[in-house]
Design a protein around this motif. Structure first.
Motif, PDB file in Angstrom:
ATOM      1  N   ASP A 218       0.854  -1.186   0.000  1.00 35.03           N
ATOM      2  CA  ASP A 218       0.000   0.000   0.000  1.00 35.03           C
ATOM      3  C   ASP A 218       0.890   1.235   0.000  1.00 35.03           C
ATOM      4  OD1 ASP A 218      -1.954   1.993   0.439  1.00 35.03           O
ATOM      5  OD2 ASP A 218      -3.158   0.654   1.683  1.00 35.03           O
ATOM      6  N   ASP A 219       0.545   2.238  -0.815  1.00 37.18           N
ATOM      7  CA  ASP A 219       1.357   3.455  -0.860  1.00 37.18           C
ATOM      8  C   ASP A 219       0.926   4.493   0.176  1.00 37.18           C
ATOM      9  OD1 ASP A 219      -1.053   3.756  -2.311  1.00 37.18           O
ATOM     10  OD2 ASP A 219      -0.268   5.538  -3.317  1.00 37.18           O
ATOM     11  N   GLY A 244       3.456  -2.168  -6.349  1.00 35.50           N
ATOM     12  CA  GLY A 244       3.533  -3.534  -6.863  1.00 35.50           C
ATOM     13  C   GLY A 244       4.941  -3.982  -7.189  1.00 35.50           C
ATOM     14  N   LYS A 245       5.734  -3.088  -7.757  1.00 33.89           N
ATOM     15  CA  LYS A 245       7.115  -3.432  -8.100  1.00 33.89           C
ATOM     16  C   LYS A 245       7.921  -3.775  -6.849  1.00 33.89           C
ATOM     17  CE  LYS A 245      11.134  -1.654 -10.598  1.00 33.89           C
ATOM     18  NZ  LYS A 245      11.754  -0.483 -11.247  1.00 33.89           N
ATOM     19  N   PRO A 267       1.020   3.880  -7.435  1.00 31.93           N
ATOM     20  CA  PRO A 267       1.861   4.374  -8.532  1.00 31.93           C
ATOM     21  C   PRO A 267       2.874   3.317  -8.987  1.00 31.93           C
ATOM     22  CG  PRO A 267       2.607   5.254  -6.433  1.00 31.93           C
ATOM     23  CD  PRO A 267       1.348   4.486  -6.143  1.00 31.93           C
ATOM     24  N   GLU A 268       3.438   3.519 -10.140  1.00 32.93           N
ATOM     25  CA  GLU A 268       4.503   2.688 -10.730  1.00 32.93           C
ATOM     26  C   GLU A 268       4.009   1.321 -11.176  1.00 32.93           C
ATOM     27  OE1 GLU A 268       9.258   1.856 -10.219  1.00 32.93           O
ATOM     28  OE2 GLU A 268       8.194   3.003  -8.689  1.00 32.93           O
ATOM     29  N   MET A 269       3.459   0.524 -10.275  1.00 33.49           N
ATOM     30  CA  MET A 269       2.816  -0.748 -10.641  1.00 33.49           C
ATOM     31  C   MET A 269       1.631  -0.956  -9.724  1.00 33.49           C
ATOM     32  SD  MET A 269       4.209  -4.701 -10.615  1.00 33.49           S
ATOM     33  CE  MET A 269       5.553  -4.449 -11.775  1.00 33.49           C
ATOM     34  N   ASP A 270       0.419  -1.043 -10.291  1.00 29.78           N
ATOM     35  CA  ASP A 270      -0.770  -1.190  -9.442  1.00 29.78           C
ATOM     36  C   ASP A 270      -0.956  -2.630  -8.972  1.00 29.78           C
ATOM     37  OD1 ASP A 270      -1.987  -2.645 -11.509  1.00 29.78           O
ATOM     38  OD2 ASP A 270      -3.138  -0.937 -12.246  1.00 29.78           O
ATOM     39  N   GLY A 271      -1.970  -2.841  -8.134  1.00 30.95           N
ATOM     40  CA  GLY A 271      -2.191  -4.156  -7.546  1.00 30.95           C
ATOM     41  C   GLY A 271      -2.582  -5.215  -8.551  1.00 30.95           C
ATOM     42  N   TYR A 272      -3.339  -4.834  -9.583  1.00 34.26           N
ATOM     43  CA  TYR A 272      -3.757  -5.801 -10.604  1.00 34.26           C
ATOM     44  C   TYR A 272      -2.545  -6.397 -11.322  1.00 34.26           C
ATOM     45  CZ  TYR A 272      -8.388  -3.636 -10.076  1.00 34.26           C
ATOM     46  OH  TYR A 272      -9.580  -3.161  -9.577  1.00 34.26           O
ATOM     47  N   GLU A 273      -1.652  -5.521 -11.759  1.00 38.72           N
ATOM     48  CA  GLU A 273      -0.459  -5.986 -12.468  1.00 38.72           C
ATOM     49  C   GLU A 273       0.441  -6.800 -11.544  1.00 38.72           C
ATOM     50  OE1 GLU A 273       3.349  -4.287 -15.075  1.00 38.72           O
ATOM     51  OE2 GLU A 273       1.815  -2.883 -14.337  1.00 38.72           O
TER      52      GLU A 273
END
Length: 332
Positions: A218-219, A244-245, A267-273
């Motif tokens: 979580d951000d 995510g990353k 940001p950068e990589m969301d949870g879905y990805e």
């Protein structure tokens, strides 16, 4: 002050009150969540007098029916005996079926309160039976018994059917008994001594959570801190990632993580990805992931389950409900 979900969890965790039928009324469209917790019905507010009357009728009929009908679908004789011995009780009438065709015929003839079926039915027909049940018998709770990990295609069918079917997948005899007694509303005091001991072990809440490692992704540092405080109070070890990353990096670094709490919008990589990439690695395919969704919309739920989440909970997170979900997935 407790909400209905917390009260429901308390009722179903207490051996003295667990068998009492509960009918939900709510302004939220969370029908399937309530039924998976053991509710016998769900009314979506605003509720008319006619709907309320029908709800009371359903409760009266449920209470009047003292003998529960359980259908067990399994084609292996030793396995059939094991399941029957595990869940049998004084007020439970058990019927056996060896094929999906036999099961469907039985369901058309006899009102059934719960279905248990073995995922290892011949030619993988067990998991396909779910699709038939979803179409014609969605009101009956289903317990899928699998003493192995489900394949990705089986998981996909399971998630799809769970939108309309009350279904629990279990891997241990203890969890099988726990879910069967929940859906059959059996009085725990009337069970055999060995059954009561098994249920006590399942509901030892502290033991299920203690010393497990959780990854929070979580951000929002406020959310992370609040969750970390609660989980550490329950003797859990917490690892944090801000997107995510970073989550993928932390999973490589901490191979002993037991469960992931995944925010979706980052940001950068969301949870879905991130979930999609996690599921793409064979050694993480069975890692429990609970998605933290901003909304409780059906499309959002479907999207996060298809991305790889095992379950979901909407924000702001209700701690009691989250802990209950975590126990379910950690115990499996």
């Amino acid at each position: 002050q407790r909400d209905g979900w917390s009260v429901m969890e308390k009722l179903k965790d207490n051996p003295i009150t667990r068998h009492i039928p509960v009918h939900f009324m709510s302004a939220s469209d969370l029908n399937m969540d309530a039924k998976r917790m053991g509710a016998i019905g769900y009314l979506h507010k605003p509720v008319s007098i006619e709907e309320l009357s029908e709800g009371f009728k359903k409760i009266e009929q449920f209470i009047a029916k003292t003998l529960k009908n359980l259908l067990i679908v399994v084609d292996n004789q030793p396995r059939q005996q094991q399941i029957s011995d595990m869940v049998k009780g004084d007020n439970v009438q058990t019927t056996l079926a060896k094929t999906p065709a036999e099961a469907l015929q039985q369901l058309r003839q006899v009102p059934t309160d719960c279905i248990i079926f073995d995922v290892e039915l011949q030619q993988q027909s067990g998991i396909q039976l779910l699709e038939q049940l979803q179409l014609h018998f969605s009101q009956i709770p289903v317990i899928l018994y699998a003493n192995r990990e489900l394949t990705p295609s089986e998981e996909k069918i399971l998630h799809r059917c769970a939108e309309k079917l009350t279904i629990k997948a279990v891997k241990s005899p203890e969890r099988l008994l726990d879910e069967a007694t929940l859906f059959l509303h059996q009085v725990e005091a009337n069970l055999r001594q060995e059954q009561r001991k098994m249920l006590q072990m399942v509901h030892d809440k502290a033991a299920v959570l203690a010393h497990k490692k959780v990854l929070i992704v979580d951000d929002d540092t406020r959310n992370t801190f609040a969750l970390m405080t609660v989980l550490e109070d329950k003797d859990m070890e917490v690892v944090v990632a801000e997107n995510g990353k970073h989550a993928l990096e932390m999973l490589e670094k901490h191979s002993d993580i037991h469960l992931v709490l995944m925010d979706l919008m980052m940001p950068e990589m969301d949870g879905y990805e991130a979930m999609h990439k996690i599921r793409g690695q064979p050694h993480f395919r069975q890692l429990p992931i609970i998605a933290l969704t901003a909304k409780a919309m059906k499309n959002d739920r479907t999207k996060c389950l298809e991305a790889g989440a095992n379950d979901y909970i909407s924000k702001p997170v209700e701690i009691d409900k989250l802990i209950s979900l975590m126990r379910v997935w950690l115990y499996r």
